[in-house]
Scaffold this motif. Structure first.
Motif, PDB file in Angstrom:
ATOM      1  N   ARG A  17       0.883  -1.065  -0.021  1.00 28.04           N
ATOM      2  CA  ARG A  17       0.109  -0.063  -0.138  1.00 28.04           C
ATOM      3  C   ARG A  17       0.904   1.262  -0.093  1.00 28.04           C
ATOM      4  O   ARG A  17       0.621   2.230  -0.570  1.00 28.04           O
ATOM      5  N   SER A  20       2.721   1.446  -3.420  1.00 34.73           N
ATOM      6  CA  SER A  20       1.789   2.013  -4.419  1.00 34.73           C
ATOM      7  C   SER A  20       1.524   3.441  -4.476  1.00 34.73           C
ATOM      8  O   SER A  20       1.029   3.862  -5.607  1.00 34.73           O
ATOM      9  N   PHE A  24       1.199   6.136  -7.788  1.00 35.28           N
ATOM     10  CA  PHE A  24       0.150   6.969  -8.246  1.00 35.28           C
ATOM     11  C   PHE A  24       0.916   8.519  -8.793  1.00 35.28           C
ATOM     12  O   PHE A  24       0.580   9.077  -9.591  1.00 35.28           O
ATOM     13  N   PHE A 220     -13.104  -1.231 -15.779  1.00 33.84           N
ATOM     14  CA  PHE A 220     -12.787   0.011 -15.840  1.00 33.84           C
ATOM     15  C   PHE A 220     -13.397   0.533 -14.350  1.00 33.84           C
ATOM     16  O   PHE A 220     -13.259   1.495 -14.071  1.00 33.84           O
ATOM     17  N   GLU A 221     -14.041  -0.496 -13.646  1.00 35.22           N
ATOM     18  CA  GLU A 221     -14.378  -0.029 -12.220  1.00 35.22           C
ATOM     19  C   GLU A 221     -13.053   0.070 -11.243  1.00 35.22           C
ATOM     20  O   GLU A 221     -13.356   0.600 -10.314  1.00 35.22           O
ATOM     21  N   ARG A 222     -12.318  -0.519 -11.719  1.00 38.13           N
ATOM     22  CA  ARG A 222     -10.805  -0.392 -11.022  1.00 38.13           C
ATOM     23  C   ARG A 222      -9.681  -0.074 -12.008  1.00 38.13           C
ATOM     24  O   ARG A 222      -8.468  -0.438 -11.724  1.00 38.13           O
ATOM     25  N   GLY A 223      -9.938   0.804 -12.814  1.00 40.27           N
ATOM     26  CA  GLY A 223      -8.967   1.152 -13.672  1.00 40.27           C
ATOM     27  C   GLY A 223      -9.475   2.156 -14.679  1.00 40.27           C
ATOM     28  O   GLY A 223     -10.567   2.678 -14.831  1.00 40.27           O
ATOM     29  N   ARG A 224      -8.432   2.785 -15.259  1.00 40.74           N
ATOM     30  CA  ARG A 224      -9.031   3.771 -16.365  1.00 40.74           C
ATOM     31  C   ARG A 224      -7.760   4.121 -17.371  1.00 40.74           C
ATOM     32  O   ARG A 224      -6.624   3.756 -17.311  1.00 40.74           O
ATOM     33  N   HIS A 236      -2.063   0.470  -9.438  1.00 37.98           N
ATOM     34  CA  HIS A 236      -1.904  -0.719  -8.604  1.00 37.98           C
ATOM     35  C   HIS A 236      -2.896  -1.764  -9.258  1.00 37.98           C
ATOM     36  O   HIS A 236      -3.725  -1.246  -9.673  1.00 37.98           O
ATOM     37  N   ARG A 238      -5.621  -2.951  -8.046  1.00 40.13           N
ATOM     38  CA  ARG A 238      -6.709  -2.600  -7.691  1.00 40.13           C
ATOM     39  C   ARG A 238      -7.284  -1.137  -8.023  1.00 40.13           C
ATOM     40  O   ARG A 238      -8.308  -0.738  -7.849  1.00 40.13           O
ATOM     41  N   ASP A 239      -6.451  -0.472  -8.678  1.00 36.82           N
ATOM     42  CA  ASP A 239      -6.751   0.756  -9.253  1.00 36.82           C
ATOM     43  C   ASP A 239      -5.459   1.091 -10.264  1.00 36.82           C
ATOM     44  O   ASP A 239      -4.697   1.946 -10.484  1.00 36.82           O
ATOM     45  N   ARG A 241      -4.003   2.422 -13.724  1.00 37.20           N
ATOM     46  CA  ARG A 241      -3.873   3.728 -14.709  1.00 37.20           C
ATOM     47  C   ARG A 241      -3.061   3.175 -15.852  1.00 37.20           C
ATOM     48  O   ARG A 241      -1.785   3.194 -15.633  1.00 37.20           O
TER      49      ARG A 241
ATOM     50  N   PRO B  34     -11.063   5.325 -10.231  1.00 36.00           N
ATOM     51  CA  PRO B  34     -12.138   4.565 -10.801  1.00 36.00           C
ATOM     52  C   PRO B  34     -12.964   4.239  -9.427  1.00 36.00           C
ATOM     53  O   PRO B  34     -12.670   4.517  -8.344  1.00 36.00           O
ATOM     54  N   SER B  37     -12.320   1.618  -6.402  1.00 33.00           N
ATOM     55  CA  SER B  37     -10.769   1.411  -6.107  1.00 33.00           C
ATOM     56  C   SER B  37     -10.898   2.385  -4.764  1.00 33.00           C
ATOM     57  O   SER B  37      -9.751   2.600  -4.115  1.00 33.00           O
TER      58      SER B  37
END
Lengths: 497, 497
Positions: A17, A20, A24, A220-224, A236, A238-239, A241, B34, B37
């Motif tokens: 955590r 990560s 970001f 896309f709920e956990r990424g973009r 990460h 869970r997220d 990018r 997202p 996340s």
């Protein structure tokens, strides 16, 4: 009562955590950060890195590892993998003197600036002392870890368990077979021309590729997906990018790079988060990571089946620019092969030759048979011999890549190993999923993704790359599958007259 | 040899860098993260906050402060300000037991969820126990800091040096004078109607407001503007992230909220970074911060001079929707005044009444003369008396704001104090810059921004709010300037028939 093993896993997750967060900040820096805010970001990064580093070298962690190593036989195979990599990571963090790390960080910044200038002005001597310094620092670092061979240390750093002795015979066998395929392709007098694909609206490209990667299974709920000059996949699991880039006159680039990055992203999204920061929650290494991106980009994304589904949609999105292209012309443009001096512009066939070239030169730089000062000449000679193209200057020769200037030696082989693994995985998957071609032709990617989730993603780094190849693809790493795949794909498209 | 003072300043800057990372994560969370996340982000925030907190309570910092307090008379006035606030911050960090902080954090999350549900279902009893708990926690926290009065502790937390005893007579004087202005305005039978401004293209709104805030002096090299549901200004002075929101049928909202946030942002951009993390690199408090946002939003952004320059541009950007509006109708719509139950929708005149209402009730909640269970009834009665509007339900009454549910007592007064200060600053600036109206009419905002840079931004928190008012505006905090400003602006626009 929490066991030592549980404590270690929890601590690894906390460090995951914390670690990560830097990821970001790096993503933001490349995507959204205002132009003049880099100085603040540098200070934030430095302050955070120091704090996080201090957490990762806590003596308590070392004691837990010692204790668990003392009960090795009582540990399950997954637990052994966790302890094995906790040891590996902990040693790397604790054995490098702080003064060395500071020196290396400083040298890297200076080296990057020199490389940018040298490349812009095609002036290799400007970069030479920095290249020499990076090479020395790389050897010095290997020394702190008691590596028996400094180059192997770096290969192993990116692909645990790998070394030059394993790679060398594979690449030696691959080279002539690749060359033969390339020569056959180029002997076809009727070459496709993807540069005729022009005027593709950027907004429509973005909508199209987002639909495609959503179909593939990117969450896309956990990424973009955003836009950058150099596409990458960060964040990460869970997220996630990921980024791509758009050029109205090079539309296949945004699409294939998005499918490539989506392959990386879906791997990260599939790793078990309960084991984040440990071997079981991590990618095997760069080669397996690259096998995931390449499999979606190439095995899937350049196939007849994929395009049989998406071509009508592609034409609906871009009716004008595609009007003069027949289906066959479009498909051949998607699978165009050409000699290029620049690795990152290379197609999936010749790309591997670029890697063989770099592997040969890296090894020689490390064993001393090639002096950094001799690099430009050696590069050009090897390029002519291996790729069949002599660079016109160093900017399209030995100064084209960022890697060595940042001390990333031993990284290049992973790209080609990833291509080998993608092909091995592909034929293995086809045995389990004989209906895969038809599924792809119906844009039903769930069976493929589920196979990868089960056999690759959820496995984490239970084993290193070689054992991964053996256990997951059922064969030793070898050129066989890649050569078979390239021949199947390309020799049906190209024929010498 | 670094002095203790220099060490303290350097350490504060490092803590500023570390602290600002959480600000970026918060910005990202509200702008780009997202949807699913949030769980990862929560874990990142918790791990980072724990690490950063540990840095801020290092005993070494306490020793430096002790040492510098022992040499108080030898310190310059700015140095004294730095040590004064280092002490203030250090005590707040070290005196709160970790168990209390954890309890408070947990309670806040539960309280937020209860408030969301209570507001949605107009069910005050659902929220009541959480409100009671937040009130108890707020009092308990004040106790750890040996505060003589718990409500004053919280007022002082947002506006150092401020307390209810100072605010009360100011607000008491303000109330009838505001009411008189509002009654005069509302007695005009010819009321403007800004709801007739409809169909403003969102892309054009964005371009227009970016041009405006660039003209004002917002530095896009060190900041950006994105879109969110609730506009805010986050990030860091060296990398400001502000947001706004767009509604095609409420175009003045995005513009005035962007000018408002730009006022906050330019304050942050103007604070001296060399002293980041210390009093000299910090905003005075919420009231002065709000004076900066309000001055640009209202004194500048609702003026005849401002619109004499921007109206032609506004009409060029939105020719169709503005066709049926005369210049005077547009200007009166920009300065529309209306009774609304909702604070955040209120115009700049009635807004202050919403604050007086909250101040009265907060004080009563803290001194025990009002029980939380009695809040809905008390709110509605006070609303009828102070604002002249009786809420139809608790969602447009005592459940409308987030503040109390998150334990933010004592925060509301800052909004009104900010309006008082903006007006005081305005008349003070006009003495120094008699040509300011003509400069605004030419969109030359540099003289105004420079004045604020010199007298407000660069000063940091050299003094607290009251001394700031005295030294910078030349007068004690009082209703006089705001009442004068509102009368000048509104009584020329509205006349009872």
């Amino acid at each position: 009562m929490e066991t030592t093993y549980e404590k270690l896993v929890q601590e690894c997750k906390r460090l995951d955590r914390l670690g990560s967060i830097g990821g970001f900040l790096a993503w933001d820096e490349r995507v959204f950060m205002p132009p003049q805010s880099g100085d603040l970001r540098g200070e934030q990064n430095a302050a955070l890195a120091e704090l996080v580093h201090r957490e990762t070298v806590r003596p308590e962690i070392g004691k837990w590892i010692d204790e668990l190593e003392g009960q090795w036989e009582a540990l399950s195979r997954p637990q052994q993998a966790v302890v094995r990599d906790a040891r590996r990571d902990y040693d790397k963090r604790t054995r490098l003197p702080a003064a060395f790390v500071a020196r290396k960080t400083k040298a890297r910044t200076a080296s990057y600036q020199a490389w940018v200038r040298a490349r812009r002005e095609d002036d290799f001597p400007v970069f030479l002392p920095y290249l020499e310094e990076q090479l020395e620092l790389a050897k010095e670092e290997a020394g702190y870890l008691d590596a028996s061979d400094p180059y192997d240390y770096w290969v192993d750093d990116f692909d645990p368990g790998m070394n030059a002795g394993i790679i060398e015979p594979i690449f030696r066998e691959l080279q002539p077979r690749l060359k033969e395929i390339v020569e056959t392709i180029l002997a076809d007098p009727d070459q496709p021309d993807k540069t005729a694909l022009r005027g593709f609206d950027v907004g429509a490209q973005e909508r199209f590729l987002k639909e495609v990667v959503r179909d593939l299974g990117f969450d896309f709920e956990r990424g973009r997906i955003d836009s950058t000059v150099h596409p990458f996949c960060g964040g990460h699991g869970r997220d996630i990018r990921m980024t791509t880039r758009y050029d109205p006159d090079n539309p296949l680039d945004s699409l294939s790079s998005a499918m490539h990055e989506a392959g990386h992203a879906m791997y990260e999204q599939g790793l078990p988060d309960a084991f984040a920061g440990t071997a079981l929650g991590s990618a095997v290494g760069m080669a397996v990571h690259e096998s995931q991106s390449r499999l979606w980009e190439n095995q899937v994304g350049r196939s007849r089946e994929f395009w049989s589904y998406y071509e009508p949609k592609y034409r609906a999105a871009f009716p004008e620019p595609l009007r003069s292209f027949s289906s066959e012309e479009l498909f051949r443009a998607i699978n165009q092969v050409a000699l290029t001096p620049i690795r990152v512009d290379a197609d999936e066939v010749t790309y591997n030759l670029h890697i063989l070239l770099r592997f040969e030169l890296e090894k020689a730089l490390f064993d001393g048979s090639l002096k950094p000062a001799e690099l430009p000449e050696a590069w050009n000679a090897a390029s002519a011999r291996i790729i069949g193209y002599t660079p016109k200057n160093n900017a399209e020769g030995c100064l084209q890549d960022l890697h060595w200037c940042e001390g990333l030696f031993g990284y290049f082989p992973s790209y080609c190993l990833g291509n080998l693994l993608a092909a091995q995985l592909w034929y293995r998957i086809l045995e389990d999923l004989p209906g895969l071609p038809e599924q792809i032709a119906a844009a039903d990617f769930q069976p493929l993704l589920q196979w990868l989730r089960t056999h690759v993603h959820q496995r984490g780094r239970l084993t290193y790359t070689n054992d991964f190849a053996r256990e997951v693809t059922g064969a030793e790493l070898s050129p066989a599958a890649l050569v078979r795949y390239l021949r199947e794909r390309y020799l049906s498209l190209y024929s010498p007259s």
